[in-house]
Design an enzyme around this catalytic site. Structure first.
Site, PDB file in Angstrom:
ATOM      1  N   ASP A 122       0.848  -1.205   0.000  1.00  0.00           N
ATOM      2  CA  ASP A 122       0.000   0.000   0.000  1.00  0.00           C
ATOM      3  C   ASP A 122       0.875   1.243   0.000  1.00  0.00           C
ATOM      4  OD1 ASP A 122       0.864  -0.567   2.558  1.00  0.00           O
ATOM      5  OD2 ASP A 122      -1.144  -0.824   3.384  1.00  0.00           O
ATOM      6  N   GLU A 172      -5.555   3.370   4.058  1.00  0.00           N
ATOM      7  CA  GLU A 172      -5.961   3.960   5.335  1.00  0.00           C
ATOM      8  C   GLU A 172      -7.432   4.373   5.321  1.00  0.00           C
ATOM      9  OE1 GLU A 172      -4.259   3.813   7.906  1.00  0.00           O
ATOM     10  OE2 GLU A 172      -2.162   3.699   7.338  1.00  0.00           O
TER      11      GLU A 172
END
Lengths: 450, 450, 450, 450
Positions: free
Chosen positions: B117, B183
């Site tokens: 990520d 997130e």
């Protein structure tokens, strides 16, 4: 109404509409009125005055309250520059030193002052077709900020009154105070402490609307609510909301506890009180326990004591809300205004002038106000030095309530306001003596008792 | 560990440190990783890959969740351009279509994928001298945004693993998925629905730290919390807080009631749950009854059912909080991830590889996770199609907790992570067959069973 | 199962049903079990035991926790007298000294104990026709109080087990502990400190139901939640709610703040926690600002540490809630129980016995508990002195949940419980040695190692 | 003050003190004034009146509001019997039909009425030595209940006034209304609807103290707060707080949310409002999720509209608080009083009478009240039928505030009250005509205009 050249009044409207709409299109929040100050200076120079005090020369900078942080000041300063604000005005106002004072000096006679406020509000203006500023193309160009309390009208009235007094046979000293940051409760105190207010014999302040319709004039107001503006902060401890929420100290929970406690402050036997948290910014992201919170609030009271009761209750509640959730708290009084009532004598004068005008259906001497206004700092100062002061209202049909997205004024009423105020200023100068409180006003000392 | 040229590993660190710090200095929030994507494309071109899919080509845009509003996208887009992001990447990512997928195509063999990520967090990085990024000059240049969860390290690991696999004798297809918006719980779902995940036989995802010290490797994780990200809004009615507070409908009070209610959702007999409102923006000014509130929150659960229980409780509480204070409320699920556990078989492979490395003190097959991760969308997809998947952890001594201003990683551990992952990828390809789930994967059909 | 006369079991049911319903009809809350103690003494005398310790002789009075106030004790004491409680028992229990301990002394051999609890709950029993106690005429005669957790069954099981052991060839010492005030978390500690528990080698405790169906037996439990019972008070200042609410300090508002804070205590990364305020009495009349509030609450944790974390959070919240509203607060821990797990060895013995019984479909050695029980005080004491202890569950189909108005048990399962416990007691005595922890147990000293 | 035999006044005090203290010792809450009614009937018979209407004959039972539940009525009824209440009075008042009306019928002339209230409050009287009832032995014998608002004094004044009028040459009809349940806002409405109020030309009501010192008399009051008494209930679902808190619907949390919401009802621009929850009973035990809650509250307003605004806000808040926590809610208006101001004409008469008395330092015609009183129901009824009404205050130095444990009155002031009221009644009858509103009053029809 001798002395005021009413014949000219008929050609005022165009200028009035133009000015008001120019101001309306460019609202700026308190202490950020850089462009507004520049526009005012242009207008004042065009009218022609004897003295012009801009920015740091207008108000004592160290007495300012509720000044925004540097980032916000910078943003508006740059925006003003991009919109063509004058460099000399920008230099004089940089850092949030906005506002301007203009003086007509016409020799011996009383010192008469008019105070108008100049700041906008963080309200997003309506785009509805029924909202005239939207449909006629003068809606706020500063998205999210709006002249939603008529200060655009007040500046226009101030300029118009200045022109009228200038054209008249007024004798004495006429000062016009363009005060910043009224909405923050932050500009009244420094303006009251300014040297330009020393020795004022008669002070007029004015507001449009306030639920009074077009055709109604109130000579003076009483029972304004005293107000304190407060800034509350919580600092807890951030933590991952999923992995270990127990390691956080949650500023969001502290905020909720403070808000619920605040609105639950007991009503008081002795009179009206108010409390509000009108803005909050808390935390950074959904998955982080909020570490910091900032709240903007205010308390009011029918008397200064009632306001202080509410403020001290709030202070205790905020501290306990922080403790409840393991957060440090801060409580800062950043602005405010005491209660101060208009002098009936001066209010009667204004009401008398208004009653004589055909456009006025109802002229009231004194009325209750119900809200707060930091003009009370100036009223208190002038009264304390032996002068008279009044806070007058000129009614106007406003479709939306003050501080809401559809607030608007009837521009025709601005001409009436100018006429009433100019006539009041003249009548004051003609019929009334100078008054006390001249210590520290050496240059005009010989005038005392004149 | 045949095939991985361990001898090269010793000269990796310089590049690793350089890359990691370059990413660390320029964190961008979810769906705003314009510059990050550009930097990744530069690196990937420099390494050399067989396929490169950028932005809209990497993820199906319509499946994105929790995309920020246009103003925020624009701000970061412009900032990226000013920082020198490539125009071709900007064109491919404009409007929040960030992310990139790279492929090594080495003929017949299983399809192995690695997911990392790439987004940062709205955390203000510490300036403390004891915080290495501050003292060594690679602190975030984007004030208020920070790589506070190690995604800078993840990208570095991804690039390093790619290089190692490229240098190796790997046979099959190796795809590396640089996923945005983890997130926000917003990027996992579109990445899972991307064509690039179709036909993956073995999926690795990796995270550093998570309270595991340097020298500890976890082959796979179970008991990740399922998560839903929610966006809550209240719309009341503004009013002058002093003149007529009764005419308002107070979004500030609704917010407080919702927050109090949310944290009070009952614990559940069946396992762990979480709830958080991590961010709120309410109202506009101290003297206006707040008209609008926006809250960013999330709920989690040890199972998807427990998460859904908490979410539905929250939905009811939000509605009631609005009704209590006369406000309209909205409740929008803007992101999330199901619970999905790692396959023990693949976790054992990683743990075995790690156990054989001298730098590893402790190699654990499976461990509980305790937080949430939208990699579970990819895990679920791969497992659902018959593949195996694991979410591995490479420990690192991190001075501050994840999501806090002093989070940091030991850069030496990134080399270990690269070696373990690369070796795991190779061992998978050598020892394991291709697996099922190939419908719709026509071009590689012949390969099945190869 | 040698030694237990299973042939007799078939004629047990009548006595079982009779006893259980007699207890069910007369529930009494913790420390008010005056009539219950009297009924137990009658039964125990009828069975015939070697020692009988009633009231003050059963538990050390000064160690009692969560004793109700005098008014409540008096009310139940008088009611017991009116219902025909024995005067000798009333004399021995007056002032809340309830409970009874009976002993069979069969010479040398281990000291085996069985603990059952005897108190009811403040729950109003259902009058619904589908609720057997209502339809068959043995619903609670004490309106508002109910055996809603099966303690009526526990007493019945205790008496039946005693009879079975008496009939058997058991050698050693068998003590049966009828413990008061389990629901208050108030009786376990004094019972654990009683001289009657000194030197116990093997301790059995038993509970029916707990969501285990008829036919299921659990040999022992682990993961009971540690618990603290707390009593919270607020003292503010009364005032006329209409005339001068500002002169009050509002215990009602403090209560609301404390309740909202309590349920908002963060979930903990390390495991399950619980918090509850289950009862509150606040203020006196609608038109008086509430001066006083009393709240009854509890906290629990998967470990003693987690319970203590929650308790200390609650303590801080209560204090802050008082401060927020100008009230004094008090926070008193009035009862509780630590976490203590069953010994696997003893649990296996019970499960083995159960597995051999035709009526048992499923015999489990150890299971998680999920609630709290102050039997853990006794378990901790026995284990601390070198003994073994287990908390067994005998399943029963219960239509309503524990602590709710429709809770009920299958009476047939009580016979099974008696058989399993009696056989376990005998098998323990036959196969197992006496164990340590005999300091202060002089009279039986020679037996050690026997 | 012709007609009143002032000479007798000097020997009144003994009787006054005796009566007042007898009432003070036996306070009873609203609708439970069984013994009080009996004592009043004894006194009235001893004085001698022409008509005596007790209990059901005094007030229409079906119009009663805020009647306590049967258990409370029974408790007080039995206590009254044990204290020697007359059986005929008990028969007439059983079921909460308390109160008494007495009439002097002196032929033609106006109908004058005096209303006094008779109930006590749930306040525990001070035992402090400085509290005269404690030190002089007439403290409340009903623990937890107290005449903390002076109704003992009011009854004494009523009886004294009756004696004085009887001794005078009064012509017309004099009715004295001993009204129950003023504190509950429950007795004023039925009393106003009673046939005994039909045709009243002049109504006096009286209160002692209210922060007016001894020597001060207020002829009439305005700005009483309108009031509604409300009873709020929540019904959730009980559950074991440890095992499965998620299965509960928590009435404790609903209560906290309702309380927080209630005190947060916005202040109103149009005038004073009040809100209070003065009593709450929630749940049953610490370890059970609370299933039920009962709250006693009230709202007030400077006008009936302001009270209704607050009540409707509260109604919405209560409903939402229930929904937030999954509980059913109920909201019942159980009592109240409208706003009704005294007639200035009648207030002037009382003030004039008072001003002529040497013991009076200050006689005020009209004053604001600040609290609520269900005498306004009677005032409204009398005024609506064309009569005049006033609510007078006779000052007394009271050491503690009304509704607090140390409230007390100066007994000497009761003689003054009697003299002022008796003289006012006589002067009314002498100088004033009968007034309108006699429909339905057939028997006295001939009198109209007399």
């Amino acid at each position: 109404m001798s002395g005021v050249d009413r014949g000219d009044a008929t050609d005022v409207p165009d200028r009035i509409v133009e000015r008001r709409r120019a101001f309306h299109r460019r609202p700026e929040p308190g202490w950020c009125e850089f462009l507004t100050t520049s526009l005012l200076v242009d207008e004042l120079e065009s009218v022609g005055v004897d003295e012009l005090h801009v920015g740091r020369e207008a108000l004592p900078g160290e007495a300012r309250m509720a000044v925004p942080d540097e980032a916000e000041l910078d943003t508006w300063f740059e925006r003003a520059r991009e919109s063509g604000a004058r460099e000399d005005v920008l230099a004089a106002t940089e850092g949030g030193h906005t506002g301007v004072v203009a003086v007509l000096d016409r020799g011996e006679g009383p010192h008469v002052a008019l105070r108008v406020d100049i700041d906008g509000l963080p309200v997003e203006e309506s785009t509805d077709g029924s909202h005239r500023p939207a449909s006629e193309g003068f809606r706020s160009e500063h998205e999210g900020t709006m002249h939603a309390c008529g200060h655009d009208a007040h500046m226009t009235i101030g300029l118009g009154t200045l022109e009228a007094v200038k054209r008249s046979e007024f004798e004495g000293r006429f000062t016009i105070l363009f005060q910043p940051a009224e909405e923050l409760g932050g500009g009244g105190k420094p303006m009251a402490e300014s040297e330009h207010v020393e020795g004022v014999d008669y002070l007029f302040a004015v507001h449009v609307g306030l639920d009074h319709p077009s055709g109604e004039v109130v000579g003076g107001t009483v029972e304004q609510l005293a107000v304190s503006n407060v800034r509350v902060g919580f600092r807890g401890r951030s933590a991952h909301a999923g992995k270990e929420p127990n390691r956080g100290a949650n500023a969001m929970q502290a905020t909720a506890a403070a808000v619920q406690g605040a609105y639950g402050i007991p009503r008081h036997a002795d009179g009206a009180t108010r409390v509000n948290f009108g803005r909050a910014e808390v935390g950074t992201a959904a998955n982080v326990i909020a570490e910091e919170a900032a709240l903007w609030g205010e308390v009011r009271g029918e008397t200064t004591e009632l306001m202080e009761y509410t403020r001290e209750e709030l202070r205790r509640i905020v501290r306990a809300a922080g403790e409840m959730h393991g957060c440090e708290s801060s409580f800062e009084v950043v602005g405010g205004a005491p209660r101060a009532d208009s002098d009936e004598e001066l209010a009667e004068l204004v009401a008398g002038v208004a009653a004589a005008d055909d456009r006025v259906d109802s002229a009231v001497t004194l009325d209750a106000f119900g809200a707060s206004e930091d003009a009370t700092h100036l009223i208190e100062t002038v009264q304390g030095a032996g002068g008279l002061a009044t806070y007058a209202i000129v009614g106007t049909d406003h479709p939306g309530a003050h501080h809401t997205p559809t607030f608007d004024v009837e521009e025709a009423d601005l001409a009436l306001a100018i006429d009433v105020l100019a006539a009041s200023v003249l009548q004051t100068a003609e019929e009334r003596p100078e008054r006390g409180g001249r210590e520290g006003d050496d240059e005009r000392e010989g005038v005392v008792g004149g």
